[in-house]
Structure formats: C-alpha cells, structure tokens
Write a protein that holds these residues in place. Structure first.
Motif, mmCIF file in Angstrom:
data_model
loop_
_atom_site.group_PDB
_atom_site.id
_atom_site.type_symbol
_atom_site.label_atom_id
_atom_site.label_comp_id
_atom_site.label_asym_id
_atom_site.label_seq_id
_atom_site.Cartn_x
_atom_site.Cartn_y
_atom_site.Cartn_z
ATOM 1 N N TYR A 200 24.261 40.856 -34.589
ATOM 2 C CA TYR A 200 24.671 41.616 -35.780
ATOM 3 C C TYR A 200 24.339 40.813 -37.028
ATOM 4 O O TYR A 200 23.806 41.346 -38.012
ATOM 5 N N LEU A 201 24.682 39.507 -36.961
ATOM 6 C CA LEU A 201 24.461 38.653 -38.129
ATOM 7 C C LEU A 201 22.971 38.610 -38.469
ATOM 8 O O LEU A 201 22.578 38.785 -39.629
ATOM 9 N N ALA A 202 22.143 38.401 -37.433
ATOM 10 C CA ALA A 202 20.704 38.292 -37.671
ATOM 11 C C ALA A 202 20.154 39.597 -38.238
ATOM 12 O O ALA A 202 19.345 39.591 -39.177
ATOM 13 N N MET A 203 20.612 40.725 -37.687
ATOM 14 C CA MET A 203 20.110 42.013 -38.174
ATOM 15 C C MET A 203 20.548 42.245 -39.612
ATOM 16 O O MET A 203 19.762 42.707 -40.444
ATOM 17 N N SER A 204 21.797 41.892 -39.900
ATOM 18 C CA SER A 204 22.295 42.084 -41.260
ATOM 19 C C SER A 204 21.508 41.227 -42.250
ATOM 20 O O SER A 204 21.099 41.689 -43.317
ATOM 21 N N MET A 205 21.247 39.968 -41.869
ATOM 22 C CA MET A 205 20.474 39.087 -42.758
ATOM 23 C C MET A 205 19.060 39.628 -42.939
ATOM 24 O O MET A 205 18.517 39.626 -44.050
ATOM 25 N N ALA A 206 18.468 40.098 -41.836
ATOM 26 C CA ALA A 206 17.101 40.622 -41.916
ATOM 27 C C ALA A 206 17.045 41.794 -42.892
ATOM 28 O O ALA A 206 16.099 41.925 -43.680
ATOM 29 N N LEU A 207 18.075 42.649 -42.870
ATOM 30 C CA LEU A 207 18.061 43.806 -43.759
ATOM 31 C C LEU A 207 18.235 43.375 -45.216
ATOM 32 O O LEU A 207 17.619 43.954 -46.110
ATOM 33 N N VAL A 208 19.075 42.350 -45.449
ATOM 34 C CA VAL A 208 19.232 41.865 -46.830
ATOM 35 C C VAL A 208 17.904 41.338 -47.347
ATOM 36 O O VAL A 208 17.467 41.664 -48.458
ATOM 37 N N TYR A 209 17.245 40.504 -46.517
ATOM 38 C CA TYR A 209 15.966 39.926 -46.942
ATOM 39 C C TYR A 209 14.927 41.013 -47.221
ATOM 40 O O TYR A 209 14.128 40.897 -48.134
ATOM 41 N N SER B 159 10.386 36.473 -58.913
ATOM 42 C CA SER B 159 11.479 37.390 -59.231
ATOM 43 C C SER B 159 12.592 37.181 -58.210
ATOM 44 O O SER B 159 12.491 37.609 -57.070
ATOM 45 N N MET B 160 13.620 36.471 -58.629
ATOM 46 C CA MET B 160 14.692 36.138 -57.691
ATOM 47 C C MET B 160 15.685 37.289 -57.615
ATOM 48 O O MET B 160 16.299 37.644 -58.609
ATOM 49 N N GLN B 161 15.804 37.859 -56.438
ATOM 50 C CA GLN B 161 16.843 38.866 -56.256
ATOM 51 C C GLN B 161 18.135 38.136 -55.919
ATOM 52 O O GLN B 161 18.118 37.242 -55.077
ATOM 53 N N PRO B 162 19.234 38.500 -56.568
ATOM 54 C CA PRO B 162 20.451 37.709 -56.333
ATOM 55 C C PRO B 162 20.868 37.677 -54.870
ATOM 56 O O PRO B 162 21.170 36.606 -54.339
ATOM 57 N N ASP B 163 20.847 38.854 -54.171
ATOM 58 C CA ASP B 163 21.381 38.846 -52.803
ATOM 59 C C ASP B 163 20.541 37.987 -51.868
ATOM 60 O O ASP B 163 21.056 37.136 -51.152
#
Lengths: 483, 202
Positions: free
Chosen positions: A83-92, A442-446
């Motif tokens: 779950y953690l990996a998928m969530s991080m992948a989606l944020v990136y 361009s740095m996205q905050p998240d």
C-alpha cells in the motif's frame, strides 16, 4: 459465528475491490480538471486498506476459502508495504501524468486492480489463486504501459511485455499442471506434504519444477529470461515504470516464497541449484550491461536484473536467515527504486524527460538538496555504507556464507563492485560536471517532500536497520513454521 | 486386446498432433487458424473420453465458436504481408534448430535414463446419470469461490483496459446537431470585437 465474521482476514481485499468499483463509477462523473477527486479517493482507499490490515491483524496462520487464501504475518507486512509503495508511486507520478494528459481515472483504477492482484498473490496458498493473482497484476500492468497509445515506444513496450508475459504465464501453468499430475493437489500445503511423503513419478515432479522456475525467472526478470525488462522499463512512461518496478517486486518475493519454499521445500536440493545459476547470470549480465547504458531508465532496468539476482541469492540459501534477508532486500529495493524513478519524474517537465545521464550533469548547482538525495539513493543502490543498501547486501551475503555458498558470495561481491561504477558515475556527473541546462526545476511540494523522506529513510534505515530486519525475520519465521 | 476407447484415443491424438503441426507449418494464416480449430476438435474428443463432457462442449462453443471465428476475422481483415514476416527466417533458422536439438536431447537424456513404470491412477468410471455440470458448479461455488470471484474481477479489468485503450472521443468528427442548428441565435454566430490599434510589423 456468522459467515461474514469468518472473512475477517480478507476484509482488506474485499474493501479494496468494493472501493475500486465505487471509484470506477464516481470517476464517470468527474471532469478532467477535477480528476484530483479520484486521486484523493484512491489515496483514501489505500489508507483504509492499511487501517483494515492493521486492525484485523491476528497472530498465527489463518486459512480461508478452503485453503485458497492464507493470512499470516508475512502477508500482512508485505501488504502494508505494498500500500505504501503504491501510494508513494501515485504521489510521484501525479504531476508527471498531468503534464502528459495521462492523469485519468483508468490509470488509477488499473493501479488499484494491480494492487489487488499483488494482495492476492501475497496471501495465496493455492496454485489457482496464485495464478489468478499474478494475472490480475500482469493484465493491469500491460494495460497501464499501453495507456499512452500515441507513443510508438510505449505501445511497443506494452506489446513485448504482453507477449513475453503471456509466454511466462504459459510456462508457469504448464509447470503447475505437472505438479498437479505428480502430487494430485494444487494446495500449497498438500503439495508439500505429498512431496515429503514421496511421489511415485519423480520425473514429472522435476519437469514441473523446471517449468515453474523458468516461469518465475521470467516474471522476476532474471537472466536468461530478462529480455523484456530493459525494453519495458525504457519504453513505458516513467510513472508506469515506477509502478512496475516497485510494489510488484514485493508480490514477486511472496510468489517465490509460496511456490518454491512453502510448497516445494523438500525439493530444495533441486531448485537451489537452478536459482544459483539464475542469480549469478543475473548479477553478471545486469551489472555489466548497465555500464554501457546512457539512458537512466534502461540503466535502472539492468540494475533491477542485478538486484533480482541478489534476491534469489537470499532465497537459495534455504534457511530462515536467507528468506528474511531476501525479504529485507526486496523491501529495500522497492524503497530505492521508488526514489530513483521518483527523481526522474521530479526533474521531468511537460515535453521533457530527464531520463538521460546527461540530464543529471551538474545537478548539485541546480538543486543541492535533490543532488544530495540522489547521492543517498545511488550510494544505497551501490551498497555503500551507511545507507540501507549496504546492510541489505550484507545480510544476504551473510546468509549465503552461513549456508555454505562461498563461491557464489565471492562472485556476488565482485559483480556488485563492478555495479558500483555506474551508480557512482551518476554521483560524479551531479557533483563534478557542469550543468547542460539551466531551466529551473519545478518543485512540486508533495513529491519533493516525499522524495526527501524517501532519501532520508534510505539513510536512517541504513543506520538503524534492526527493526525492519527483525520484522522480516519474525514474519518469515511465523509464516513458515506454524502451518 | 485393445479396447475401442484406446483406438479412438489414438485416432484423436494423432489428429490433434497432425493439426497442431500444421498450425505452425501452414503458409496461409487462414489455413493455420482452421487447423487450430481442428486441433481443438480433437482435444474436445479426448476430453469426452475422460468423461468431461461439459468442458468438451465449452471448448467447442467458446474456442471454436467464438474465439477462432474472431481470430479468422482479424486474420482476414488485416493485410498481413507474409514476405515481410518471413524476412530473416532463414538467417535464424540454424540457431533455432540448434536450440531445439539441445532441448530434445536434454529431455530424451533425462527421460530415457531412468524410465519409471507407468504411474497414475485409472480413470474412475461414473454412471450415466452422473452430472458433470452439477459437480463443476458445486466446486466452483464452494471450494473455489475465491478464485472464481477473482476471475470475474479479471474480466472487469479486461473491460476497463479495452475501453481505456480503444475509446477515442474524436475532436475532429463533423457530426451535425440539428437541434443546436435550429436553436441558434444571432449572438452565437457573430462576435463584435474591439481590436486595439497596433503598430505594423516589419
């Protein structure tokens, strides 16, 4: 006890499936500019799954659905990390996909379906559920790679992935059917019991094992079944590459454990020899070919092949230490891979992919912090202390030495030394070369906050690896011994 | 004494192997597809011998009836350039043959060295009123309910993927909307714009 309350260990899967169907409907009423609604729903779903998995935790091994589903500590830990990996992948990947017009509901729904497939694989104790889980995952991934349908490279990658993946599934199924013929069961535990009682038709068993190992090697991308990895990693949009290269590796580890270790432990003599060949070839070809790459995604693909070799080295040690160090290695690899591909997406912008080595030249002058994070990630991939990559390699090697595989260990060390060259080359490019472009990043905050955490986690886990290692050891021990 | 069933089995097996070989050797893709149909029919016969009547019929209905017909459509509609496909065939031919020879040699070596007696249990014969379908249904909805439900999810993924990959809302399609044409007002067609004076370019 009602039927529903017996399903408690599978609540996370059920919740995920219900939510995917709900998101599929909700997404129909969301217009393109508001796609963030779907995205937030997906992240909430992942959070909900994590909460459910934690709250339904129970010690011991529980079998469900007539032994087709198993819930043990290893499955819980691997699911939480997925779950953690998928969530991080989606944020990136959010901004990367938005810039390319790929930030669609289908992408997110397919990502969740892939996650469902991984969860099924992780807690399958029957060959049919293992296979169906694998197909759920693979089918979603094929479609995700092909989503960018105007790109010839992505379509070609999807086609190669699909055909070779189908071939691998065929090999796997063929092997499974032979095992069924030899042992008369598809249940992981029943097969293990049948083999240790002695099977009449030994040849059928061995043939089945060979096909299963070949199918597994295809899915893991181990040499000589690795041909699809570089093309798919390179051709797919980076967000999809990130999803292929992160959480599924955890599921692949669980798949190897359930297939080889839990069901065919008595045949370890046979499969550890096969894995040894795969491991050495993967480490050799992965590390040596990676040197020649100028494209970072392709380089990471070859480095994945090498890392999978290391993971197999842990598995083939054939004891609890080996399995837990392989699990630790898989977790660490996922963390590093998320960071590496995340960095590529962070530096990319609309119409520009930062996936060439030259794009990293002089990164230190453009953004010292990002260069530092990338330095940590590269050190970790190369296995330089005090990053966690060092500890992961160290524990795998230690387990292999204790199991008496000294020649393999010597080769592994040699090849990772060769591998250190191309990781450290990136560090050299970032710190000692002049930048080729001065376009501000361009740095996205998240995603920039997340990548900072990601990089620092690599460092912190390297200094204090004890807890994660203990979790891996305990979960492998509990799930292998208690049934 | 060879029983009648054994004769039928060998006939069907020979037919299937012949058809399967022709699938890969036939030069015309349509012929290859038709030979595949023949191979399926042979296999369905063998399944009938194993008393798996429902599966045999499903094989014919689904694979021969639906999948292969679709396949034939695709083969006929696509203009496949065979010359281009065969390009490089002879260049790689020795390599392929060598690889196949190694595989066959290995298998013969392993299987030939330690031959075991024929194992496997004899087929359990059932009475005529034994229902194959009932037995399958019972298993699917009890023992295998988890994989069965997941197989349904697999189909859902296939639907989502197929729609995501093929649905195109064409922006350049020029369909008429009569209602809109009738209800048009002057303000919709004419826009009065005030353009500020500009210096003429070089």
């Amino acid at each position: 006890m009602t039927y529903l309350s017996t399903l408690v260990p599978a609540y996370a899967e059920i919740f995920l499936l219900v939510m995917v169907c709900a998101i599929l409907i909700v997404d129909l009423f969301v217009t393109d500019p508001n796609r963030i609604v779907t995205y937030l729903l997906v992240q909430l779903t992942l959070l909900g799954c994590a909460l459910i998995t934690v709250s339904t935790y129970q010690p011991g091994v529980v079998h469900l659905f007539h032994n087709t589903f198993v819930d043990d500590m290893m499955s819980d830990v691997l699911k939480l990390l997925s779950y953690l990996a998928m969530s991080m992948a989606l944020v990136y990947s959010r901004h990367y996909l938005m810039a390319r017009g790929l930030f669609t509901g289908e992408f997110m729904v397919l990502a969740l379906f892939a996650l469902l497939g991984m969860m099924v694989m992780i807690s399958a104790s029957h060959f049919i559920s293992l296979y169906i889980g694998l197909e759920l995952l693979s089918l979603s991934l094929y479609a995700m790679v092909a989503l960018q349908r105007d790109s010839a490279v992505a379509t070609e990658a999807a086609m190669k992935y699909f055909i070779l993946g189908a071939l691998a599934s065929g090999l796997l199924l063929y092997g499974m059917s032979m095992l069924y013929g030899a042992t008369g069961s598809l249940d992981v535990n029943a097969i293990s019991a049948a083999i240790s009682h002695g099977v009449e038709n030994k040849q059928l068993l061995t043939f089945g094992l060979v096909f299963i190992v070949a199918g597994l090697a295809f899915k893991l991308g181990a040499v000589p079944f690795h041909m699809w990895v570089p093309d798919v990693y390179h051709g797919a949009p980076t967000a999809m590459t990130l999803i292929i290269g992160s959480a599924p590796k955890l599921a692949a580890f669980a798949f190897v454990m359930r297939l080889l270790v839990e069901s065919m432990q008595p045949l370890m003599m046979h499969w550890s020899g096969m894995l040894a060949i795969l491991a050495v070839l993967s480490m050799a070809l992965g590390n040596i070919s990676a040197i020649a790459q100028t494209n970072l995604k392709r380089m990471f693909a070859y480095s994945t092949i090498a890392h999978m070799g290391f993971l197999l080295l842990g598995v083939l040690s054939g004891n609890i230490d080996g399995y837990s160090s392989a699990m630790f290695y898989a977790v660490v690899y996922v963390l590093m891979s998320l960071g590496g591909f995340g960095m590529i997406m962070l530096l990319s912008r609309a119409g520009f992919e930062a996936d060439n080595l030259d794009d990293f030249k002089g990164l230190n002058q453009r953004s010292p912090w990002l260069a530092f994070i990338m330095l940590l990630l590269m050190f970790s991939m190369a296995g330089v202390p005090p990053t966690v990559g060092f500890y992961a390699k160290f524990s795998v090697l230690q387990a292999a030495v204790n199991a008496g595989h000294i020649p393999l260990v010597v080769m592994a060390v040699l090849f990772s030394l060769i591998g250190a060259f191309y990781y450290l080359r990136i560090v050299k490019l970032m710190y000692f070369d002049a930048p080729e472009s001065h376009v501000p990043i361009s740095m996205q905050p998240d995603s920039s906050v997340l990548i900072s955490f990601n990089g620092l986690a690599v460092l912190l886990l390297g200094i204090l690896p004890g807890n994660l290692m203990a979790v891996c050891a305990v979960s492998v021990q509990q799930s292998l011994l208690l049934h | 004494m060879i029983s009648f069933e054994t004769i039928v089995f060998y006939l069907l097996a020979a037919l299937s192997v012949f058809a399967a070989v022709r699938v890969i050797t036939a030069r015309n893709p349509v012929h290859a597809a038709l030979f595949l149909v023949l191979a399926f029919c042979g296999m369905a016969g063998i399944w009938l011998l194993l008393e798996a009547e429902f599966l045999a019929m499903t094989l014919i209905l689904v694979y021969v009836g639906a999948v292969m017909v679709l396949f034939l459509f695709v083969v006929m509609m696509l203009d496949i350039d065979l010359v281009q496909l065969r390009e490089g065939f002879w260049r790689w031919f020795p390599f392929g043959v060598a690889l196949a020879a190694v595989m066959v040699f290995e298998m013969v070596w392993v299987l030939g060295n330690n031959r075991t007696a024929e194992t496997g249990t004899a087929l359990v014969k059932h009475d005529a009123d034994y229902s194959n379908v009932k037995e399958l249904g019972r298993l699917i909805y009890t023992d295998y309910v988890f994989p069965f439900e997941l197989a349904a999810v697999l189909l859902l993924i296939a639907i989502v993927a197929a729609i995501a990959l093929t649905l195109r809302r064409r922006k350049d399609s020029k369909t008429q909307n009569v209602a809109q044409q009738v209800a048009v007002k002057r303000a919709d067609r004419i826009r009065i714009v005030k353009v500020p004076a500009e210096k003429r370019g070089e």
